[in-house]
Design a protein around this motif. Structure first.
Motif, PDB file in Angstrom:
ATOM      1  N   ARG A 180      -4.683  10.503  -1.887  1.00  0.00           N
ATOM      2  CA  ARG A 180      -4.133  10.092  -0.728  1.00  0.00           C
ATOM      3  C   ARG A 180      -3.282   8.882  -0.915  1.00  0.00           C
ATOM      4  O   ARG A 180      -2.029   8.923  -0.031  1.00  0.00           O
ATOM      5  N   THR A 181      -3.679   7.928  -1.281  1.00  0.00           N
ATOM      6  CA  THR A 181      -2.852   6.837  -1.501  1.00  0.00           C
ATOM      7  C   THR A 181      -2.962   6.559  -3.120  1.00  0.00           C
ATOM      8  O   THR A 181      -4.092   6.431  -3.847  1.00  0.00           O
ATOM      9  N   THR A 182      -1.618   6.114  -3.734  1.00  0.00           N
ATOM     10  CA  THR A 182      -1.639   5.488  -5.158  1.00  0.00           C
ATOM     11  C   THR A 182      -2.089   4.182  -5.109  1.00  0.00           C
ATOM     12  O   THR A 182      -2.194   3.744  -6.254  1.00  0.00           O
TER      13      THR A 182
ATOM     14  N   PHE B 207      -0.956  14.765  -6.532  1.00  0.00           N
ATOM     15  CA  PHE B 207      -0.394  13.892  -5.591  1.00  0.00           C
ATOM     16  C   PHE B 207       0.616  14.520  -4.812  1.00  0.00           C
ATOM     17  O   PHE B 207       1.417  15.158  -5.112  1.00  0.00           O
ATOM     18  N   GLY B 208       0.630  14.378  -3.403  1.00  0.00           N
ATOM     19  CA  GLY B 208       1.411  14.795  -2.315  1.00  0.00           C
ATOM     20  C   GLY B 208       1.671  16.313  -2.281  1.00  0.00           C
ATOM     21  O   GLY B 208       0.557  16.950  -2.323  1.00  0.00           O
ATOM     22  N   ARG B 209       2.788  16.662  -2.500  1.00  0.00           N
ATOM     23  CA  ARG B 209       2.862  18.384  -2.638  1.00  0.00           C
ATOM     24  C   ARG B 209       2.370  19.059  -3.729  1.00  0.00           C
ATOM     25  O   ARG B 209       1.998  20.289  -3.370  1.00  0.00           O
ATOM     26  N   MET B 210       1.880  18.447  -4.684  1.00  0.00           N
ATOM     27  CA  MET B 210       1.163  18.843  -5.878  1.00  0.00           C
ATOM     28  C   MET B 210      -0.158  19.227  -5.494  1.00  0.00           C
ATOM     29  O   MET B 210      -0.672  19.847  -6.055  1.00  0.00           O
TER      30      MET B 210
ATOM     31  N   LYS C 231       0.854  -1.020  -0.056  1.00  0.00           N
ATOM     32  CA  LYS C 231      -0.029   0.350   0.110  1.00  0.00           C
ATOM     33  C   LYS C 231       1.038   1.263  -0.041  1.00  0.00           C
ATOM     34  O   LYS C 231       1.984   1.277   0.577  1.00  0.00           O
ATOM     35  N   VAL C 232       0.521   2.359  -0.679  1.00  0.00           N
ATOM     36  CA  VAL C 232       1.537   3.510  -0.879  1.00  0.00           C
ATOM     37  C   VAL C 232       0.759   4.695  -0.567  1.00  0.00           C
ATOM     38  O   VAL C 232      -0.140   4.941  -1.174  1.00  0.00           O
ATOM     39  N   VAL C 233       1.333   5.455   0.142  1.00  0.00           N
ATOM     40  CA  VAL C 233       0.668   6.694   0.927  1.00  0.00           C
ATOM     41  C   VAL C 233       1.458   7.762   0.380  1.00  0.00           C
ATOM     42  O   VAL C 233       2.603   7.788   0.723  1.00  0.00           O
ATOM     43  N   VAL C 234       0.805   9.032  -0.113  1.00  0.00           N
ATOM     44  CA  VAL C 234       1.698  10.321  -0.468  1.00  0.00           C
ATOM     45  C   VAL C 234       0.653  11.391   0.300  1.00  0.00           C
ATOM     46  O   VAL C 234      -0.268  12.056  -0.371  1.00  0.00           O
ATOM     47  N   PRO C 235       0.914  11.479   1.563  1.00  0.00           N
ATOM     48  CA  PRO C 235       0.073  12.866   2.169  1.00  0.00           C
ATOM     49  C   PRO C 235       0.507  14.151   1.664  1.00  0.00           C
ATOM     50  O   PRO C 235       1.371  14.342   1.333  1.00  0.00           O
ATOM     51  N   SER C 236      -0.753  14.903   1.715  1.00  0.00           N
ATOM     52  CA  SER C 236      -0.394  16.187   1.041  1.00  0.00           C
ATOM     53  C   SER C 236      -0.533  17.380   2.126  1.00  0.00           C
ATOM     54  O   SER C 236      -0.388  18.577   1.589  1.00  0.00           O
ATOM     55  N   SER C 237      -0.705  17.082   3.200  1.00  0.00           N
ATOM     56  CA  SER C 237      -0.895  18.316   4.365  1.00  0.00           C
ATOM     57  C   SER C 237      -0.547  17.526   5.924  1.00  0.00           C
ATOM     58  O   SER C 237      -0.566  16.419   6.056  1.00  0.00           O
TER      59      SER C 237
END
Lengths: 342, 376
Positions: free
Chosen positions: A247-249, A220-223, A155-161
């Motif tokens: 949130r998750t890719t 995604f993420g910072r974007m 599972k892959v998580v890319v949080p944005s805040s």
């Protein structure tokens, strides 16, 4: 509830889960922060960017394991510890170092549940920093989440805040499968309101940070922050955008993406990862296949060029997607006119 | 005589700094009366009808639909009498040249607008305490699944002349997730201790939905503390309750499943904004929130019926009572207000759902003001 930085939000998530569950341990290079250094000060730094500060002091060497610079060994040890009853959070420092331990992640942790007939659980979290804009050069600046997304079983998580980071990290620690949790190093000082209590944000559920009628932006993420800013600027000119933070890719909330594209008919995807086989290509393929009829204009992707991340500040700035490029992409799909049939 | 009135972006609640003109309800050139709804304004929390401050002809719609403007910005111009187009243009030009949005925004950032945590016998309660004056304080008690922001269109209006306190009930918002046995009586006991902690001996008590039942329990246990009762769609007056809402609210954990549940609360679903849904999801994600709601629901609504019958409190309560109910309430039927003692004022609001204090804020504020008599 108070304002917390991205760094504090992650520290608080780790601390609260370590207090709640004695099986949660930390492993990694410098997670104890300058341990054994010539200064003789314990936990002077709290990790290379200060994220784990104070955890060694509170939980001690039994639960905060400062490892040698041997990714293959400690990521492998963490996978084994997860399979045998602990809930390790292993820190890879820079995600670029995954090259040294991909076998332990890809062929071991990600495969345990499948190859052991569903009988093995691997509650492992691997945290790592990603992203350009920190002037850290080509070996410390990549956005490698597509590599992990490509591997079934992760599972892959890319949080944005900060709010997202805390809730998603607690969810990751409580999840029984291996989770890759990627933190954009440029965002550690970003602040917002974050509850003091523990909370979880489920995986595979996208967040809509803006809602509009004209164009769907997936970022995604910072974007996500960049896309929000672009959407706010465009709103002043009467162009209204929906911004989706998946949130998750993996898992990916394709239903929300398809629903929004059905409403707007236009799609721009913003991805900090290198453009070949990244999340932008994946989402573009999904929409082209499932929502072709809804599209009023070609899908546009805003990504870096297919080059290593440059070290020179001026080139690095040019490399990264920015608000202006997102805005231009939205305007181009808004202005698209289909060719007339002859 | 010609009177030109600026129509400006209203301020719904202390936290509001800007609003979006969701739509005009009347075309330019229409004659409107004071209090008539002329536009829908969408804020980060809620969409609300905006009532004309004066009578006259709506001469200009300065703001277009979908436009977001700071509080105080000019959205339209109303005129009584025969103002020429040139006079209207001059008025707009004059207004725009002197308007400064930043001043009103600075006001909104004042620290008073932030709720604080108050320790009550070891339980942490989030409290919004505002206003001062000679009048007795007002205590606002929200309902099941709500929080203190349910009063965002009421609290600062009522606080113009007195102290007004709202708080998150245990199990809700930013308060502790320990709810005790979850009964209205237990929640009323904590509420009484909160008043003591805040140094309030006696207050006007306004309760919405389950908060109405808590207000009634408070009046039963501590008649000395309760000067009057404002009961908005209160629980406790009849056995019926819409369990689709209660159960749906507890189990829904994402926007898509929660939105239709929240739509049951109001007559016009457009009132439920994205940020409102997000705020509720954020509260429901907190550790212990779901269990707290389950405990309260099991204690208050076992087998899909309201357990506590609190009508008898109203026959003995000595202070003024105002009951307010939406005709289109789909959670608790206004029929439950039938047969109350004749001394009790019951007002039913047409085309209003279960949230009159948000859907018809002005009427509710006026009705509540009517019972705030400061007899000792």
């Amino acid at each position: 509830m108070s304002k917390k930085s991205f760094r504090q939000a992650i520290n608080e998530a780790l601390r609260q889960e370590m207090r709640r569950d004695p099986r949660v341990i930390l492993m990694g290079e410098d997670v104890a922060g300058g341990q054994g250094g010539s200064s003789g000060v314990t936990d002077a730094w709290g990790g290379v960017l200060g994220v784990t500060k104070g955890l060694y002091t509170e939980f001690g060497p039994e639960r905060v394991l400062d490892t040698p610079i041997t990714e293959a060994s400690y990521i492998g040890a963490a996978a084994g510890a997860a399979a045998t009853g602990l809930r390790p959070v292993a820190e890879l420092m820079f995600v670029d170092f995954v090259g040294c331990c991909l076998d332990q992640i890809m062929n071991q942790a990600a495969k345990f549940r499948y190859m052991f007939g569903g009988k093995a659980r691997t509650p492992l979290v691997i945290r790592a920093m990603y992203g350009a804009g920190f002037n850290a050069a080509a070996q410390h600046s990549q956005a490698l989440y597509p590599i992990f997304t490509h591997i079934p079983g992760l599972k892959v998580v890319v949080p944005s805040s900060p709010y997202e980071a805390k809730g998603l990290l607690i969810e990751a620690i409580r999840d029984d499968d291996p989770v890759i949790f990627l933190e954009n190093k440029v965002m550690y000082d970003d602040e917002e309101e974050v509850p003091d209590e523990a909370y979880t944000i489920p995986f595979g559920e996208a967040n809509l940070t803006r809602e509009g009628d004209d164009v769907t932006l997936v970022a995604f993420g910072r974007m996500v922050g960049f896309a929000n800013e672009a959407a706010d600027r465009l709103a002043k000119d009467g162009i209204s955008c929906t911004v989706i933070d998946p949130r998750t890719t993996s898992p990916l909330d394709s239903a929300t993406i398809l629903d929004c594209v059905a409403d707007t008919g236009r799609l721009v995807i913003v991805d900090e990862a290198s453009p070949r086989c990244n999340m932008a290509t994946d989402v573009a393929a999904l929409v082209a296949e499932e929502a072709f009829d809804a599209l009023k204009a070609p899908i546009r992707r805003v990504t870096p060029p297919h080059t290593p991340v440059p070290f020179a500040t001026v080139l690095e700035k040019l490399y990264l997607p920015d608000v202006g490029r997102i805005e231009a992409a939205v305007r181009s799909v808004m202005g698209y006119k289909a060719r007339q049939e002859a | 005589m010609t009177v030109i009135t600026p129509i400006t972006m209203p301020k719904f609640g202390l936290a509001m700094t800007e609003g979006k003109l969701a739509g005009w309800s009347v075309p330019p050139g229409s004659t409107v009366s004071a209090g008539q709804e002329i536009a829908d304004i969408e804020t980060s929390k809620i969409t609300n009808g905006y009532e004309s401050p004066a009578s006259g002809v709506l001469r200009r719609q300065v703001a277009s639909e979908g436009e977001t403007l700071p509080v105080g910005a000019l959205i339209g111009v109303l005129a009584e009498g025969n103002a020429s187009d040139a006079e209207i243009d001059a008025f707009i030009e004059q207004f725009q040249s002197t308007f400064r949005a930043s001043e009103t925004q600075g006001e909104a950032d004042a620290p008073a607008a932030r709720p604080t945590l108050v320790d009550v016998d070891g339980l942490s309660l989030q409290v919004q305490d505002m206003g001062q004056g000679n009048g007795l304080p007002v205590l606002l008690i929200h309902g099941f699944g709500g929080d203190l922001t349910n009063w965002l269109l009421n609290q600062d209006v009522l606080a113009e002349q007195r102290r007004v306190i709202s708080f998150d009930l245990p199990g809700h918002g930013g308060s502790t997730k320990q709810v005790g046995d979850g009964t209205p009586a237990a929640l009323a006991a904590i509420t009484a201790r909160l008043l003591e902690t805040l140094g309030v001996g006696r207050a006007h008590v306004v309760g919405h939905s389950l908060g109405g039942a808590i207000a009634l329990e408070l009046a039963r246990a501590h008649p000395d503390k309760v000067a009057s009762l404002g009961l908005i769609a209160p629980a406790g007056l009849g056995p019926d309750i819409n369990m689709d809402f209660i159960e749906g609210f507890i189990t829904a954990d994402r926007r898509k499943t929660l939105e239709p549940v929240l739509a049951l609360l109001v007559n016009d679903p457009a009132l439920i904004t994205r940020n409102m849904v997000e705020g509720i999801i954020r509260f429901k994600r907190l550790d212990g929130a779901k269990q707290g709601l389950e405990t309260i629901a099991a204690a208050c609504f076992p087998e899909g019926r309201q357990k506590d019958a609190l009508r008898d409190v109203l026959s003995t309560f000595g202070g003024p009572v105002q009951v307010i109910w939406g005709e289109a309430d789909r959670i608790l039927s206004p029929e439950a207000a039938q047969g109350l003692p004749a001394s009790i004022a019951v007002t039913r609001l047409p085309q209003t759902g279960h949230m009159p204090q948000m859907e018809k804020a002005k009427q509710v504020n006026d009705l509540l003001a009517g019972i705030l008599h400061d007899t000792p």
